[in-house]
Design a protein around this motif. Structure first.
Motif, mmCIF file in Angstrom:
data_model
loop_
_atom_site.group_PDB
_atom_site.id
_atom_site.type_symbol
_atom_site.label_atom_id
_atom_site.label_comp_id
_atom_site.label_asym_id
_atom_site.label_seq_id
_atom_site.Cartn_x
_atom_site.Cartn_y
_atom_site.Cartn_z
ATOM 1 N N ASN A 54 0.827 -1.201 0.000
ATOM 2 C CA ASN A 54 0.000 0.000 0.000
ATOM 3 C C ASN A 54 0.865 1.257 0.000
ATOM 4 N N LYS A 55 1.925 1.250 0.806
ATOM 5 C CA LYS A 55 2.827 2.407 0.871
ATOM 6 C C LYS A 55 3.552 2.605 -0.464
ATOM 7 N N TYR A 57 2.409 1.719 -3.430
ATOM 8 C CA TYR A 57 1.412 2.221 -4.367
ATOM 9 C C TYR A 57 1.149 3.712 -4.144
ATOM 10 N N HIS A 58 1.036 4.120 -2.907
ATOM 11 C CA HIS A 58 0.781 5.540 -2.641
ATOM 12 C C HIS A 58 1.983 6.405 -3.017
ATOM 13 N N TYR A 59 3.179 5.874 -2.857
ATOM 14 C CA TYR A 59 4.394 6.570 -3.292
ATOM 15 C C TYR A 59 4.341 6.800 -4.805
ATOM 16 N N GLU A 61 1.652 6.738 -6.692
ATOM 17 C CA GLU A 61 0.518 7.621 -6.993
ATOM 18 C C GLU A 61 0.912 9.078 -6.775
ATOM 19 N N GLU A 62 1.640 9.336 -5.707
ATOM 20 C CA GLU A 62 2.106 10.697 -5.414
ATOM 21 C C GLU A 62 2.983 11.223 -6.544
ATOM 22 N N ILE A 68 -4.837 5.039 -8.344
ATOM 23 C CA ILE A 68 -5.531 4.122 -7.453
ATOM 24 C C ILE A 68 -7.001 4.513 -7.499
#
Length: 129
Positions: A54-55, A57-59, A61-62, A68
């Protein structure tokens, strides 16, 4: 695409995963609009904690490399990866600066540093270590 995590690395696992996904994008193994596994499925496949995936993926995405979509999944930017803005180039240069400085302190010449970067680019594009 083969993902290899080095648990002895100083680089956090989520960053290793994110960087390997980016390398897949560079090599064309992951293309615009491709789906990535769900957090749960990817964590199971890789044998790691869901929060780590999850981390990662968010990295990504940022950095605007993936989208997402709640209840739908994760996809590589469907319109392709945007060109780096001046702001992003400056941020990347700031992140590289300590490594270049370390090389200079170790008496590496500018051309040696340039050759290192060229070799890294070649290795990433070819999928070599």
């Amino acid at each position: 695409m083969f993902i290899e995590i080095n648990s002895n690395s100083d680089v956090p696992i989520y960053l290793q995963l994110a960087h390997q996904l980016m390398e897949g994008m560079v090599r064309g193994e992951l293309k615009a609009g491709d789906s990535l596994p769900s957090v749960r499925a990817f964590a199971n496949d890789l044998g790691m904690n869901m929060h780590t995936v999850n981390k990662a993926y968010h990295y990504l995405e940022e950095k605007e490399l993936i989208q997402i979509v709640a209840k739908s999944g994760v996809i590589i930017q469907p319109n392709g990866i945007p060109e780096a803005s001046e702001e992003k180039k400056q941020k990347l240069a700031a992140q590289l600066r300590p490594y270049v400085t370390e090389g200079l302190v170790l008496n590496l010449q500018e051309e040696e540093l340039v050759q290192m970067v060229r070799k890294l680019v070649q290795n990433i594009e070819e999928g070599n270590e």
